[in-house]
Design a protein around this motif. Structure first.
Motif, PDB file in Angstrom:
ATOM      1  N   PRO A 168       0.837  -1.207   0.000  1.00 56.03           N
ATOM      2  CA  PRO A 168       0.000   0.000   0.000  1.00 56.03           C
ATOM      3  C   PRO A 168       0.869   1.253   0.000  1.00 56.03           C
ATOM      4  O   PRO A 168       1.938   1.278   0.606  1.00 56.03           O
ATOM      5  CB  PRO A 168      -0.798  -0.120   1.306  1.00 56.03           C
ATOM      6  CG  PRO A 168      -0.669  -1.543   1.728  1.00 56.03           C
ATOM      7  CD  PRO A 168       0.649  -2.012   1.202  1.00 56.03           C
ATOM      8  N   ALA A 169       0.399   2.269  -0.699  1.00 54.87           N
ATOM      9  CA  ALA A 169       1.168   3.513  -0.767  1.00 54.87           C
ATOM     10  C   ALA A 169       1.131   4.276   0.554  1.00 54.87           C
ATOM     11  O   ALA A 169       1.983   5.121   0.796  1.00 54.87           O
ATOM     12  CB  ALA A 169       0.642   4.391  -1.893  1.00 54.87           C
ATOM     13  N   ASP A 170       0.144   4.007   1.394  1.00 53.86           N
ATOM     14  CA  ASP A 170       0.062   4.651   2.701  1.00 53.86           C
ATOM     15  C   ASP A 170       0.407   3.635   3.768  1.00 53.86           C
ATOM     16  O   ASP A 170      -0.060   2.494   3.706  1.00 53.86           O
ATOM     17  CB  ASP A 170      -1.365   5.148   2.980  1.00 53.86           C
ATOM     18  CG  ASP A 170      -1.870   6.072   1.900  1.00 53.86           C
ATOM     19  OD1 ASP A 170      -1.632   7.273   2.018  1.00 53.86           O
ATOM     20  OD2 ASP A 170      -2.488   5.569   0.946  1.00 53.86           O
ATOM     21  N   GLY A 194       6.479   7.748   1.230  1.00 55.96           N
ATOM     22  CA  GLY A 194       5.857   9.018   0.914  1.00 55.96           C
ATOM     23  C   GLY A 194       5.013   8.990  -0.344  1.00 55.96           C
ATOM     24  O   GLY A 194       4.404   9.986  -0.707  1.00 55.96           O
ATOM     25  N   LEU A 195       4.967   7.849  -1.023  1.00 60.17           N
ATOM     26  CA  LEU A 195       4.096   7.786  -2.188  1.00 60.17           C
ATOM     27  C   LEU A 195       2.649   8.061  -1.803  1.00 60.17           C
ATOM     28  O   LEU A 195       1.865   8.537  -2.614  1.00 60.17           O
ATOM     29  CB  LEU A 195       4.197   6.410  -2.860  1.00 60.17           C
ATOM     30  CG  LEU A 195       5.491   6.117  -3.604  1.00 60.17           C
ATOM     31  CD1 LEU A 195       5.442   4.712  -4.175  1.00 60.17           C
ATOM     32  CD2 LEU A 195       5.732   7.118  -4.705  1.00 60.17           C
ATOM     33  N   GLY A 196       2.352   7.774  -0.542  1.00 55.78           N
ATOM     34  CA  GLY A 196       0.996   8.019  -0.093  1.00 55.78           C
ATOM     35  C   GLY A 196       0.585   9.471  -0.198  1.00 55.78           C
ATOM     36  O   GLY A 196      -0.597   9.786  -0.341  1.00 55.78           O
ATOM     37  N   GLY A 203      -4.147   5.928  -0.905  1.00 58.35           N
ATOM     38  CA  GLY A 203      -5.099   4.844  -1.112  1.00 58.35           C
ATOM     39  C   GLY A 203      -4.716   3.869  -2.200  1.00 58.35           C
ATOM     40  O   GLY A 203      -5.393   2.865  -2.395  1.00 58.35           O
ATOM     41  N   SER A 204      -3.648   4.142  -2.918  1.00 60.50           N
ATOM     42  CA  SER A 204      -3.274   3.250  -4.008  1.00 60.50           C
ATOM     43  C   SER A 204      -2.427   2.091  -3.487  1.00 60.50           C
ATOM     44  O   SER A 204      -1.988   2.085  -2.346  1.00 60.50           O
ATOM     45  CB  SER A 204      -2.498   4.012  -5.087  1.00 60.50           C
ATOM     46  OG  SER A 204      -1.279   4.471  -4.557  1.00 60.50           O
ATOM     47  N   GLN A 223       3.880   6.971   9.541  1.00 60.29           N
ATOM     48  CA  GLN A 223       2.526   6.421   9.426  1.00 60.29           C
ATOM     49  C   GLN A 223       2.550   4.901   9.631  1.00 60.29           C
ATOM     50  O   GLN A 223       3.391   4.192   9.076  1.00 60.29           O
ATOM     51  CB  GLN A 223       1.909   6.749   8.065  1.00 60.29           C
ATOM     52  CG  GLN A 223       0.442   6.325   7.994  1.00 60.29           C
ATOM     53  CD  GLN A 223      -0.239   6.780   6.707  1.00 60.29           C
ATOM     54  OE1 GLN A 223       0.394   7.362   5.830  1.00 60.29           O
ATOM     55  NE2 GLN A 223      -1.534   6.509   6.611  1.00 60.29           N
ATOM     56  N   LEU A 224       1.618   4.430  10.424  1.00 52.75           N
ATOM     57  CA  LEU A 224       1.420   3.002  10.651  1.00 52.75           C
ATOM     58  C   LEU A 224       0.079   2.611  10.041  1.00 52.75           C
ATOM     59  O   LEU A 224      -0.670   3.477   9.595  1.00 52.75           O
ATOM     60  CB  LEU A 224       1.455   2.693  12.154  1.00 52.75           C
ATOM     61  CG  LEU A 224       2.720   3.186  12.885  1.00 52.75           C
ATOM     62  CD1 LEU A 224       2.581   3.015  14.398  1.00 52.75           C
ATOM     63  CD2 LEU A 224       3.949   2.449  12.379  1.00 52.75           C
ATOM     64  N   ASP A 225      -0.201   1.342   9.979  1.00 50.27           N
ATOM     65  CA  ASP A 225      -1.455   0.949   9.343  1.00 50.27           C
ATOM     66  C   ASP A 225      -1.954  -0.362   9.921  1.00 50.27           C
ATOM     67  O   ASP A 225      -1.266  -1.038  10.684  1.00 50.27           O
ATOM     68  CB  ASP A 225      -1.287   0.840   7.824  1.00 50.27           C
ATOM     69  CG  ASP A 225      -0.328  -0.259   7.408  1.00 50.27           C
ATOM     70  OD1 ASP A 225      -0.629  -1.435   7.685  1.00 50.27           O
ATOM     71  OD2 ASP A 225       0.723   0.044   6.802  1.00 50.27           O
TER      72      ASP A 225
END
Lengths: 458, 316
Positions: free
Chosen positions: A173-175, A268-270, A275-276, B145-147
């Motif tokens: 995931p990008a994020d 950092g692509l997020g 969402g990608s 950022q975590l997820d």
């Protein structure tokens, strides 16, 4: 002992599979000082067609072309003239080509050295300062036949690899958080072999998310366990591969599999593609093998050795600069074939020295004053200057960290930072390729160096 | 392969030399010592850490904190108040007062609404040397950022719940027991938490042919200066001793079995232990259920574990 070296311009290796330009800030442009002088009245006339085109085409266009990883194309006079001032800044300060290695400390004869000679840098600086003239358009050389950057860069020298091991695909995931993908994949090797060269290459879009990819041989046992063999190689962003010296063997065992350790970081692509998902990321390991029955004198391996020990103690205060040291010593003589510092976003510089307890002397080997996580170069010493290290000598790696806002790569200068796997955490070690000698071999190599007037030992 | 000299073990001590600092009270590691001086075994500071932030997808965000107790063998108590507080004050009180040795990641988390997304949450700790060590929790950096995405080999934070509170939770924000347990000084009380692992792993991978054990580690999170000691519960076998995984963080200093560390066979179970308290007062006990036997999960990876908090009121 090691210091008598000459600059040997090596074969210009093409950059392939290089990674992640967009995800890290570029060098600190605001604070950098140009290292090369502006043109003066005595400067000769420099033109694109006669002087600059060949330099750009041979050293820059491989990345800076349509579909390349560079942020702009540099494939014509118009391209180069448009970015002339930026090129002057990047090249004049040694930021491009991206091979950070100090020119005035330690060994300078390196294999796969991307640095431009000083006279070439001055040529580019003079050309920009003279208004970036074209010269005779008819004399502009044609673009060279640049290989596909998705191909193996070492294929130029060795042909296609004898063995390719691909990791299993993984979506990123990008994020979100960094991820670690650790699949095991069979090598298919039926007999023990020795490695001649090795390269790790993220395939396709994987180059944008692979932070590092380590590979280790392991041998499955009948009971479901594995016996761990030795490291194949280490890859981190920007690294192009390793070449083993003659007369050594880095083992590739039969019936083995590769245990991957792939650190994935959207980096950092997020922020640009929230969402990608970057799908089906695969890392490829290419191994060039010596023939079966290859005869060699010594084993060679790659490891971080003692440099990793103690790094869990590191602690960077907010808005601080810190230096750490790591040490290693061998109980037998060794030859150091390459060195690659490793850190993350706050590491800015690293050095390697040898301390000789018997004499109290400390000798500089290598220094990188402008290190960036974007380009993890393995500095491979030319065969005739690779440091010969007697038993008991101490390898000292120093690392300088900048956890201030002055560091353009720093994601947050208010944070405490210590050792950790994530890109936002830090590491403080280096990878060294080591040929394990015996006393007889050490003395012989020292004698050969002395005979060739490139002394390595007092 | 020829071996490296044992001397290397002696030689690898890492020297840390701060050569400049400019962050006021938070800047220096130890002003009363020379840079690079050998570290003493005790009396060192506790440093708060911001681990990262989660976008929960429901217009809330979760800020995860941990700490580094640089005393590698001794637990430090720092009561809530002027030496241990969080700002804005509405979030004060979420933090621990008992600081276990070494680096402890993701010990608590604070969930905020989207309207507070851009406001820093500062955790400040004052050391015995008077130095203030503080850190901001914030959502501004992608690098932190975590997820909640399953890891590459399927690992998730274990679902964790108390029988008093059947709703299971995952992750550092964790779950709180519905009501306090009651105990008296010197008399053991049973602490129990239930865990189920929903991680989906590739059964064709020999590493996952059998379900991986989930580890639960109980510790004192907050309370008076008295000690909480643990003894084995009859539901736990002696064989359930801790397995220390390199890089696993918590427990890395452990040698030998500890009753407060329980390996649960299979994908579900209840981790019970007896706790005995040496002083009266109100305690909070933390159970941390982790999935760190999987190759895609460790403390340093910031995944996958769940915190579970149990209040205990101890009378004389």
């Amino acid at each position: 002992m090691v210091s008598v070296v000459t600059h040997v311009r090596s074969i210009r290796w093409f950059v392939a599979g290089l990674a992640l330009v967009a995800t890290f800030a570029f060098q600190a442009e605001a604070s950098a000082q140009a290292q090369f002088a502006s043109a003066n009245d005595d400067a000769r006339e420099v033109t694109f067609s006669g002087d600059v085109a060949s330099l750009i085409y041979e050293n820059c266009t491989v990345c800076h072309r349509e579909g390349g990883i560079g942020p702009m194309e540099l494939a014509s006079y118009e391209d180069v003239r448009r970015y002339a001032q930026r090129i002057r800044f990047q090249v004049g300060n040694g930021f491009m080509p991206p091979y950070a290695y100090d020119r005035d400390v330690g060994i300078q004869a390196l294999k796969g050295d991307w640095r431009l000679p000083a006279e070439d840098i001055q040529t580019i600086v003079d050309w920009v300062d003279q208004g970036a003239p074209l010269g005779n358009a008819a004399d502009v050389p044609a673009l060279p036949n640049i290989p596909d950057p998705s191909e193996w860069s070492l294929a130029i020298e060795f042909g296609q690899p004898d063995l390719v091991v691909r990791s299993t695909p993984i979506d990123v995931p990008a994020d979100g958080n960094d991820m670690w993908h650790r699949p095991a994949v069979s090598t298919g090797l039926l007999v023990d072999r020795c490695i001649r060269a090795v390269q790790v290459k993220p395939a396709g879009n994987a180059a944008t998310v692979v932070h590092h990819a380590n590979s280790t041989f392991q041998i499955p046992q009948g009971d479901g366990t594995v016996s761990r063999s030795e490291r194949v190689t280490e890859y981190a962003m920007g690294k192009f591969g390793e070449i083993m010296p003659d007369n050594v063997c880095r083992s590739a065992p039969a019936d083995s599999e590769i245990l991957w350790d792939i650190h994935l970081y959207p980096g950092g692509l997020g922020a640009t593609a929230p969402g990608s998902v970057i799908e089906d990321n695969v890392v490829e390991l290419g191994i060039w093998l010596h023939p079966e029955g290859y005869e060699y004198e010594y084993k060679q391996d790659l490891g971080s050795y003692g440099f990793e020990e103690g790094q869990t103690e590191m602690l960077l205060a907010p808005n601080s600069k810190v230096m750490t040291q790591g040490f290693d010593v061998f109980d037998h003589p060794v030859r150091l074939d390459s060195w690659q510092p490793h850190g993350h976003l706050r590491l800015r510089a690293a050095s390697l020295e040898i301390f000789y307890p018997e004499t109290g002397r400390t000798e500089p080997i290598s220094m990188v004053s402008n290190w960036s996580a974007t380009w993890h170069q393995s500095h491979i010493y030319q065969d005739d200057v690779a440091p010969l290290i007697p038993a008991g000598a101490v390898l000292v790696q120093k690392n300088w960290f900048d956890n201030t806002a002055d560091n353009p790569n720093n994601p947050d200068a208010d944070q405490w930072v210590n050792y950790g796997s994530r890109t936002a955490d830090e590491m403080s070690h280096g990878w060294i390729a080591v040929t394990h000698l015996d006393e007889e071999g050490f003395e012989r190599l020292v004698a050969e160096r002395e005979a060739n007037q490139r002394p390595i030992s007092d | 392969m020829q071996r490296r000299s044992n001397l290397s073990v002696l030689a690898v001590a890492l020297a840390l030399i701060g050569w400049s600092a400019s962050a006021g009270a938070t800047s220096l590691l130890a002003q009363d010592r020379w840079p690079g001086a050998p570290a003493p075994p005790t009396g060192r500071q506790v440093v708060p850490f911001f681990e990262g932030w989660y976008d929960n997808g429901d217009d809330t965000y979760t800020i995860s904190f941990g700490y580094l107790n640089r005393n590698l063998t001794s637990t430090i108590e720092i009561p809530l108040g002027e030496r241990n507080f969080i700002e804005p004050a509405q979030h004060d009180g979420a933090q621990p007062t008992t600081f276990l040795p070494s680096r402890q990641r993701g010990f608590f988390a604070i969930t905020i609404p989207a309207s507070e997304k851009d406001q820093d949450i500062w955790w400040s700790i004052t050391g015995e040397d008077g130095q203030v060590y503080k850190v901001p929790g914030r959502t501004s950096s992608n690098a932190y950022q975590l997820d909640w995405t399953p890891r590459p080999h399927g690992s998730l934070p274990p679902d964790t719940w108390f029988d008093s509170e059947r709703d299971a939770s995952r992750g550092p924000a964790g779950v709180w027991a519905d009501g306090p347990l009651r105990a008296s000084v010197g008399r053991p009380v049973t602490l129990a938490v239930s865990v189920s692992d929903s991680s989906e792993r590739d059964a064709e991978d020999r590493r996952f042919a059998e379900p991986l054990d989930v580890r639960v580690t109980w510790s004192k999170y907050r309370g008076p200066a008295g000690e909480a000691t643990f003894s084995r519960h009859e539901s736990t076998s002696e064989a359930s001793s801790p397995v220390v995984r390199p890089g696993g963080g918590r427990g890395a200093q452990v040698r030998g079995p500890r009753p407060e560390v329980i390996m649960l066979d299979g994908v579900a179970g209840t981790a019970s232990v007896y706790a005995t308290f040496s002083a009266p007062g109100e305690y909070i006990m933390l159970a941390q259920a982790d999935n760190w036997r999987s190759p895609d999960s460790s403390a340093g990876d910031q995944c996958c574990w769940t915190n579970a908090y149990q209040r205990v009121i101890v009378t004389p």
